[in-house]
Design an enzyme around this catalytic site. Structure first.
Site, PDB file in Angstrom:
ATOM      1  N   CYS A  47     -10.819   2.761   0.270  1.00  0.00           N
ATOM      2  CA  CYS A  47      -9.414   2.785  -0.139  1.00  0.00           C
ATOM      3  C   CYS A  47      -9.045   1.603  -1.009  1.00  0.00           C
ATOM      4  CB  CYS A  47      -8.494   2.899   1.062  1.00  0.00           C
ATOM      5  SG  CYS A  47      -8.412   1.438   2.069  1.00  0.00           S
TER       6      CYS A  47
ATOM      7  N   ASP B 272      -8.971  -1.864  -0.389  1.00  0.00           N
ATOM      8  CA  ASP B 272      -8.539  -3.169   0.105  1.00  0.00           C
ATOM      9  C   ASP B 272      -9.289  -3.493   1.392  1.00  0.00           C
ATOM     10  OD1 ASP B 272      -6.360  -3.933  -1.744  1.00  0.00           O
ATOM     11  OD2 ASP B 272      -5.320  -2.202  -0.920  1.00  0.00           O
TER      12      ASP B 272
ATOM     13  N   CYS C  97      -6.069  -5.725  -4.255  1.00  0.00           N
ATOM     14  CA  CYS C  97      -5.139  -5.896  -5.366  1.00  0.00           C
ATOM     15  C   CYS C  97      -4.306  -7.162  -5.191  1.00  0.00           C
ATOM     16  CB  CYS C  97      -4.241  -4.685  -5.443  1.00  0.00           C
ATOM     17  SG  CYS C  97      -3.244  -4.471  -3.966  1.00  0.00           S
TER      18      CYS C  97
ATOM     19  N   CYS D 205      -0.786  -1.996   1.114  1.00  0.00           N
ATOM     20  CA  CYS D 205      -1.839  -2.997   0.902  1.00  0.00           C
ATOM     21  C   CYS D 205      -1.569  -4.250   1.734  1.00  0.00           C
ATOM     22  CB  CYS D 205      -1.916  -3.399  -0.566  1.00  0.00           C
ATOM     23  SG  CYS D 205      -1.888  -2.041  -1.720  1.00  0.00           S
TER      24      CYS D 205
HETATM   25 ZN   LIG Z   1      -3.725  -2.587  -2.844  1.00  0.00          ZN
END
Ligand SMILES: [Zn+2]
Ligand SMILES: Cc1ncc(COP(=O)(O)O)c(C=O)c1O
Lengths: 403, 144
Positions: free
Chosen positions: B35, B37, B60, B104
């Site tokens: 996914c 992260d 990210c 996230c």
């Molecule tokens: Zn992310």
């Protein structure tokens, strides 16, 4: 070289959109003040605009190798893709043909339209694009059935830059009597195209990918192919696309296209040198991989995956260094999945998240390329340094996917 | 408007407490590469206090900034406070995150909980198991 201040940007996202050329801007201006008429009006101000429209249609037709009446102006590549596919589907279903052939790595303007048709009962075959991102005419030949009404295949891929053997695919479709559409949004203005010689029945293009304005494009459709309206209203565009024509944008697009096409060879030579320099430089980063075939590739496209890092953080740190780039990571798209293009060429999620696309224009310099190679190396090394995945890979707890 | 607040960009550009603690008292890793992260938290705990914390993150801008902020929020705090840290508190401390980026940041809270659970398990400390929902059921880190 200092690229960290606001004014000095290295723009390497020309596949997303391009800066308008001076020629395009200049061509638009007279149609905003002086010649502002509606081409449908009978009076002289309107007729002046109509003359401009007629001339734009002729000039674009000449470049594409088709007739002026085969040109339909649209709001861009997405609309042209939608209209081409829907039109072919409507023609097909009248004859009981409800099978369409395409690829898994088309633009969403194509894929989402195909999804819609699938829900209506069409059968869609998506051909394997292989690890190199290339289709063969043989694959298309083998997939064509009695009930196939359309083959739609992009000319050049927007993420990995691979260029398909369009003329060969066109020849197969012509031989089999199946309509052939190509989304040439990334190719027009950058590659030599002639719809007649290449047996292309329908072609989509978008002005903002070749230094023209945004929000304008063309659907080029061979005469005899009855188009289905997406927008109902007035009788513009032979009744096939209602709405007062966006004359300034159409004039800007025409000028941009003429300029780009006049310089295709010259630009390709220049860009290929820069592109190859980037590819060689970035290949030095360990555990990286070039996406898309090297030989059949747009002169402007560089696409890599770097193992152990994530694309959005890569883009943000490059932006801090003045470099504008793009990635197919999930976190840049807002979805949980990375780019469907990278998945289609078989990149597993783990490395598809660490993708970087650099797309060049004629304005880029060798100095910018040198700086970019250095910057990408630094940022990738830094992000790997704080990545738990990279630690596991280096310590042998996980196996590297790339060399 | 920029995608992220100044606070997020500050923690993303200059993350606090990046690194590894050798012989940590608790280690927690959540998320997976599928996914996009992954967060790993290392804790040093003395007298029921988080005396040191380090993190490593693959992810990210939102994931990296959340990890950094979360470690700041628990450093020097009693274990009970660290256990009570919520994703909401991390996001607020960052002056907010875009809606599609919230998922996230959830990993930070979960990574800390996972590290504390590891600490309890290693030291045979009794704890309330309901405080640690099992990973497979939450779906945040798209466990496969
Ligand atoms: Zn992310
Ligand atoms: C391959 C391809 N097709 C279609 C489009 C859509 O074009 P437009 O932005 O003009 O709608 C794009 C650009 O985003 C593209 O790259």
């Amino acid at each position: 070289m200092d690229c960290t201040n606001e004014r000095r940007k290295i723009y390497l996202d020309n596949a997303a959109t391009t800066k308008m050329s001076e020629a395009a801007i200049k061509a638009m201006l007279p149609y905003m003040d002086g010649i502002y008429g509606n081409p449908s009006s009978l009076h002289s101000v309107g007729q002046e605009a109509n003359e401009a429209l007629t001339s734009a249609r002729e000039r674009i037709a000449k470049i594409l190798g088709c007739e002026p009446r085969e040109i339909t102006f649209t709001s861009g590549g997405s609309e042209a893709d939608n209209q081409a596919i829907i039109s072919a589907a409507r023609l097909g279903e009248k004859k009981g043909k409800k099978h369409i052939i395409s690829t898994a790595f088309e633009h969403h303007a194509v894929l989402h339209t195909l999804n819609k048709l699938e829900k209506e009962g069409f059968e869609i075959t998506l051909l394997d694009v292989h690890e190199n991102g290339l289709i063969t005419a043989e694959q298309v030949r083998n997939a064509i059935r009695e009930d196939t009404c359309l083959v739609t295949m992009m000319y050049a891929n927007n993420e990995i830059g691979t260029v398909q053997p369009i003329a060969e695919i066109g020849a197969v479709c012509r031989e089999k009597g199946v309509l052939f559409h190509t989304d040439a949004v990334q190719a027009v203005g950058h590659l030599h195209i002639n719809v007649k010689e290449q047996n292309i029945d329908m072609l989509s293009l978008s002005a903002h990918k070749f230094h023209g304005p945004k929000g304008v494009g063309v659907l080029c459709a061979r005469k005899g192919i009855l188009l289905t309206n997406l927008i109902e209203g007035g009788a513009q565009e032979r009744g096939k696309r209602a709405g007062t024509e966006n004359i300034p944008a159409i004039m800007g697009m025409t000028a941009a296209l003429e300029e780009a096409c006049a310089k295709i060879d010259e630009n390709a030579v220049r860009l290929t040198v820069l592109r190859d320099k980037l590819i060689v430089g970035l290949s030095q980063i360990p555990h990286s991989v070039l996406n898309g075939d090297y030989g059949h590739r747009l002169p402007s496209n560089v696409s890599f995956c770097f193992e152990g890092i994530e694309g959005e953080s890569l883009l943000l740190l490059l932006d801090d260094k003045g470099i504008c780039a793009s990635s197919g990571s999930a976190c840049t798209s807002g979805s949980l999945d990375p780019s469907h293009v990278l998945l289609a060429i078989g990149r597993v999620h783990d490395i598809a998240h660490g993708s970087l696309r650099l797309s060049l224009s004629e304005e880029n310099t060798e100095e910018e390329i040198d700086y970019t190679i250095k910057a990408v190396k630094e940022v990738v090394a830094y992000l790997r340094g704080i990545s738990p995945i990279w630690r596991d890979l280096v310590n042998g707890k996980k196996e590297f996917i790339t060399k | 408007m920029a995608l992220y607040s100044e606070k997020v960009m500050d923690h993303f550009r200059n993350p606090r407490n990046v690194g590894v603690i050798e012989n940590a008292d608790g280690v927690g890793e959540v998320g997976n590469a599928k996914c996009g992260d992954i967060m790993k938290i290392y804790l040093k705990i003395e007298n029921d206090t988080i005396v040191d914390v380090k993190f490593e993150t693959f992810g990210c801008g939102s994931a990296i900034a959340s990890s950094s902020m979360a470690t700041e929020l628990i450093k020097g705090k009693p274990v009970s406070e660290a256990l009570a840290l919520t994703n909401k508190a991390v996001v607020e401390a960052l002056d907010g995150l875009p809606a599609h980026k919230l998922h996230c940041s959830v990993l930070a809270e979960e990574a800390i909980k996972a590290a504390l659970k590891d600490y309890y398990d290693k030291n045979g400390i009794e704890y309330d198991h309901t405080l640690f929902p099992d990973c497979a059921s939450c779906g945040h880190c798209c466990e496969t």
